[in-house]
Design a protein around this motif. Structure first.
Motif, PDB file in Angstrom:
ATOM      1  N   ASP A  22       0.834  -1.197   0.000  1.00 62.74           N
ATOM      2  CA  ASP A  22       0.000   0.000   0.000  1.00 62.74           C
ATOM      3  C   ASP A  22       0.871   1.250   0.000  1.00 62.74           C
ATOM      4  N   ARG A  23       0.275   2.377   0.412  1.00 62.13           N
ATOM      5  CA  ARG A  23       0.993   3.647   0.393  1.00 62.13           C
ATOM      6  C   ARG A  23       2.017   3.784   1.514  1.00 62.13           C
ATOM      7  N   GLY A  24       1.967   2.890   2.469  1.00 59.49           N
ATOM      8  CA  GLY A  24       2.938   2.950   3.542  1.00 59.49           C
ATOM      9  C   GLY A  24       4.200   2.186   3.185  1.00 59.49           C
ATOM     10  N   ILE A  25       4.782   1.525   4.186  1.00 60.05           N
ATOM     11  CA  ILE A  25       6.001   0.739   3.978  1.00 60.05           C
ATOM     12  C   ILE A  25       5.639  -0.733   3.937  1.00 60.05           C
ATOM     13  N   THR A  26       5.984  -1.370   2.832  1.00 57.28           N
ATOM     14  CA  THR A  26       5.843  -2.817   2.706  1.00 57.28           C
ATOM     15  C   THR A  26       7.219  -3.420   2.921  1.00 57.28           C
ATOM     16  N   ALA A  27       7.361  -4.218   3.967  1.00 60.03           N
ATOM     17  CA  ALA A  27       8.666  -4.791   4.302  1.00 60.03           C
ATOM     18  C   ALA A  27       8.790  -6.191   3.727  1.00 60.03           C
ATOM     19  N   LEU A  28       9.911  -6.459   3.083  1.00 63.65           N
ATOM     20  CA  LEU A  28      10.262  -7.809   2.653  1.00 63.65           C
ATOM     21  C   LEU A  28      11.196  -8.376   3.704  1.00 63.65           C
ATOM     22  N   PHE A  29      10.785  -9.470   4.329  1.00 65.32           N
ATOM     23  CA  PHE A  29      11.492  -9.999   5.481  1.00 65.32           C
ATOM     24  C   PHE A  29      11.742 -11.486   5.283  1.00 65.32           C
ATOM     25  N   GLY A  30      12.901 -11.955   5.721  1.00 61.71           N
ATOM     26  CA  GLY A  30      13.209 -13.370   5.615  1.00 61.71           C
ATOM     27  C   GLY A  30      14.697 -13.590   5.714  1.00 61.71           C
ATOM     28  N   PHE A 181       5.379  11.935   2.937  1.00 65.65           N
ATOM     29  CA  PHE A 181       5.430  11.890   1.476  1.00 65.65           C
ATOM     30  C   PHE A 181       4.555  10.735   1.000  1.00 65.65           C
ATOM     31  N   ALA A 182       3.688  10.998   0.066  1.00 69.19           N
ATOM     32  CA  ALA A 182       2.749   9.979  -0.426  1.00 69.19           C
ATOM     33  C   ALA A 182       3.426   9.090  -1.459  1.00 69.19           C
ATOM     34  N   ILE A 183       4.494   8.396  -1.045  1.00 69.27           N
ATOM     35  CA  ILE A 183       5.238   7.510  -1.927  1.00 69.27           C
ATOM     36  C   ILE A 183       5.288   6.131  -1.290  1.00 69.27           C
ATOM     37  N   PRO A 184       4.846   5.093  -1.986  1.00 70.89           N
ATOM     38  CA  PRO A 184       4.968   3.748  -1.420  1.00 70.89           C
ATOM     39  C   PRO A 184       6.444   3.349  -1.300  1.00 70.89           C
ATOM     40  N   ILE A 185       6.748   2.596  -0.258  1.00 67.70           N
ATOM     41  CA  ILE A 185       8.126   2.176   0.013  1.00 67.70           C
ATOM     42  C   ILE A 185       8.172   0.663   0.168  1.00 67.70           C
ATOM     43  N   VAL A 186       9.118   0.030  -0.493  1.00 70.34           N
ATOM     44  CA  VAL A 186       9.416  -1.380  -0.255  1.00 70.34           C
ATOM     45  C   VAL A 186      10.734  -1.424   0.500  1.00 70.34           C
ATOM     46  N   TYR A 187      10.695  -2.001   1.694  1.00 68.62           N
ATOM     47  CA  TYR A 187      11.813  -1.921   2.643  1.00 68.62           C
ATOM     48  C   TYR A 187      12.307  -3.331   2.954  1.00 68.62           C
ATOM     49  N   VAL A 188      13.568  -3.594   2.673  1.00 73.15           N
ATOM     50  CA  VAL A 188      14.173  -4.896   2.942  1.00 73.15           C
ATOM     51  C   VAL A 188      15.034  -4.802   4.189  1.00 73.15           C
ATOM     52  N   SER A 189      14.844  -5.731   5.125  1.00 70.48           N
ATOM     53  CA  SER A 189      15.655  -5.727   6.340  1.00 70.48           C
ATOM     54  C   SER A 189      15.667  -7.108   6.970  1.00 70.48           C
ATOM     55  N   ARG A 197       8.598  -1.910  13.645  1.00 72.33           N
ATOM     56  CA  ARG A 197       8.369  -0.492  13.915  1.00 72.33           C
ATOM     57  C   ARG A 197       7.878   0.266  12.685  1.00 72.33           C
ATOM     58  N   LEU A 198       8.414  -0.064  11.515  1.00 73.05           N
ATOM     59  CA  LEU A 198       8.183   0.768  10.341  1.00 73.05           C
ATOM     60  C   LEU A 198       7.053   0.305   9.438  1.00 73.05           C
ATOM     61  N   ALA A 199       6.893  -1.010   9.299  1.00 71.22           N
ATOM     62  CA  ALA A 199       6.074  -1.538   8.207  1.00 71.22           C
ATOM     63  C   ALA A 199       4.588  -1.542   8.511  1.00 71.22           C
ATOM     64  N   ALA A 213       2.028 -13.013   4.861  1.00 72.84           N
ATOM     65  CA  ALA A 213       1.754 -11.639   4.426  1.00 72.84           C
ATOM     66  C   ALA A 213       0.676 -11.044   5.313  1.00 72.84           C
ATOM     67  N   GLY A 214       0.902  -9.797   5.743  1.00 74.03           N
ATOM     68  CA  GLY A 214      -0.075  -9.124   6.572  1.00 74.03           C
ATOM     69  C   GLY A 214       0.578  -8.154   7.520  1.00 74.03           C
ATOM     70  N   ALA A 215      -0.127  -7.785   8.580  1.00 68.44           N
ATOM     71  CA  ALA A 215       0.419  -6.880   9.588  1.00 68.44           C
ATOM     72  C   ALA A 215       1.559  -7.573  10.332  1.00 68.44           C
ATOM     73  N   ALA A 216       2.488  -6.769  10.853  1.00 71.35           N
ATOM     74  CA  ALA A 216       3.654  -7.324  11.544  1.00 71.35           C
ATOM     75  C   ALA A 216       3.255  -8.245  12.684  1.00 71.35           C
TER      76      ALA A 216
END
Length: 374
Positions: A22-30, A181-189, A197-199, A213-216
């Motif tokens: 979505d418009r927030g932060i989508t985290a790729l985790f693994g 800022f209304a920019i979607p972010i894909v965040y890898v960590s 905290r962020l996603a 997939a879903g909320a943290a």
């Protein structure tokens, strides 16, 4: 908004994943080798999928079935990596504005001043990268990516090369970036506390496949002992309110219906709740309330679920007084010795040194470090 559905066939690795952000932060985790960086490279256009489709904010970047593969330079995607990759011979101001020259004037939606203000780098504009700290360099790198007015911002382990103090310094700026800022972010960590905290959404990858997939709170909390191998990534979330600061000791005490929570570092008093991330491996269970012990955080609750198998571990879910749930890993031996089972009242002990400050918004550093104490 991003919609991703791609397959990439290699001789040594098969990647096939689909997710939406979505418009927030989508985290790729693994874990390493799970396909996080592969997804980033496919989105950026640094690799071409065997088959698939990628859409960002309504614009089709890739659709192999239709023969559409937009070149990387036309995708308008901002990239931030572990290394800031700044031009050493240019000033901070020139580094920031460099990317704008590759963005058509009509598409330059983000100005220099708002970026400088949000990232707190106004005092750095005339300096060279070699004179900056690691955290300052990363903030400039984020600013440079923002000033291209991207459709999407990709952040690949942006804090991995920073020490704990610098990570704490830059996390609030990423939060402001997410919120202003209304920019979607894909965040890898790899850091579970950063992701928690962020996603706004977490995509968990393993061996090139999406396994969650879903909320943290849903993705990072294990539902069975089948996840034992990833037990160090398993977390719970406990929410409290600031009761008091103990400045002489560098800690903050939070109030919770189940007991008090001692957090390393200082959090300014606020009416807003503070969410603390607790690793399941950092929770110890006790029968009754221990007496002389260094641990300050003792939360009362009841075991509502217990999972065991033929291995060495047990996974207990504790419903805390007040309703929140806390998960705890222990050995089957310990559970057997204590005679614990579903329905038993317990005290969950959490050491303050086991709470990662990166997961606590609003925390203040003391002398460049977050003071820790039990």
């Amino acid at each position: 908004m991003i919609a991703f559905d791609c397959r990439l066939d290699r001789s040594d690795f098969q990647f096939a994943a689909a997710f939406e952000g979505d418009r927030g932060i989508t985290a790729l985790f693994g874990p390493s080798g799970s396909g996080k960086s592969t997804a980033i490279r496919l989105i950026a256009g640094l690799e071409r999928p065997t088959a698939g489709r990628i859409v960002v904010d309504g614009t089709v970047l890739v659709d192999t079935a239709a023969g559409v593969v937009m070149p990387p330079h036309a995708r308008r995607i901002g990239l931030v990596f572990q290394d800031a990759l700044l031009f050493p011979h240019l000033s901070v101001r020139s580094n920031l504005t460099y990317g704008r020259w590759f963005t058509a004037r009509a598409e330059r939606r983000i100005g220099l001043e708002p970026v400088v203000e949000v990232l707190g780098i106004g005092h750095l504009l005339d300096r060279r990268p070699g004179t900056l700290s690691g955290g300052e360099r990363q903030r400039v790198a984020i600013g440079r990516a923002l000033l291209t007015s991207p459709r999407l911002l990709l952040m690949d382990e942006p804090l991995a090369s920073l020490d704990a103090a610098r990570k704490l310094e830059i996390l609030p700026f990423i939060e402001r970036l997410r919120d202003e800022f209304a920019i979607p972010i894909v965040y890898v960590s790899h850091a579970v506390e950063e992701v928690a905290r962020l996603a706004s959404k977490v995509i968990k990858l393993d061996r090139g496949r999406v396994v969650g997939a879903g909320a943290a709170i849903d993705v990072l909390t294990p539902t069975s002992l089948a996840d034992t191998a990833a037990r160090f990534d398993a977390v719970s979330f406990v929410t409290g309110t600031v009761l008091r600061q103990l400045r002489d000791f560098g800690v903050t005490v939070l109030g919770h219906p189940a007991g008090e929570i001692t957090v390393p570092g200082l959090i300014e008093p606020t009416s807003a709740p503070v969410r603390v991330t607790v690793r399941a491996t950092n929770v110890t269970l006790a029968v009754g309330r221990p007496g002389q012990i260094s641990v300050r955080t003792m939360l009362a609750g009841r075991i509502v679920k217990m999972e065991v198998d033929d291995g060495p571990f047990a996974l207990a879910t504790i419903e805390l007084v007040g309703g929140e749930r806390l998960i705890a890993y222990a050995t089957r031996l310990a559970m057997d010795d204590l005679g614990l089972d579903v329905g038993d009242e317990v005290t969950a002990l959490v050491k303050a040194v086991g709470i990662d400050e990166r997961g606590v918004p609003g925390l203040k550093l003391i002398g460049g470090h977050a003071a820790r104490a039990d």
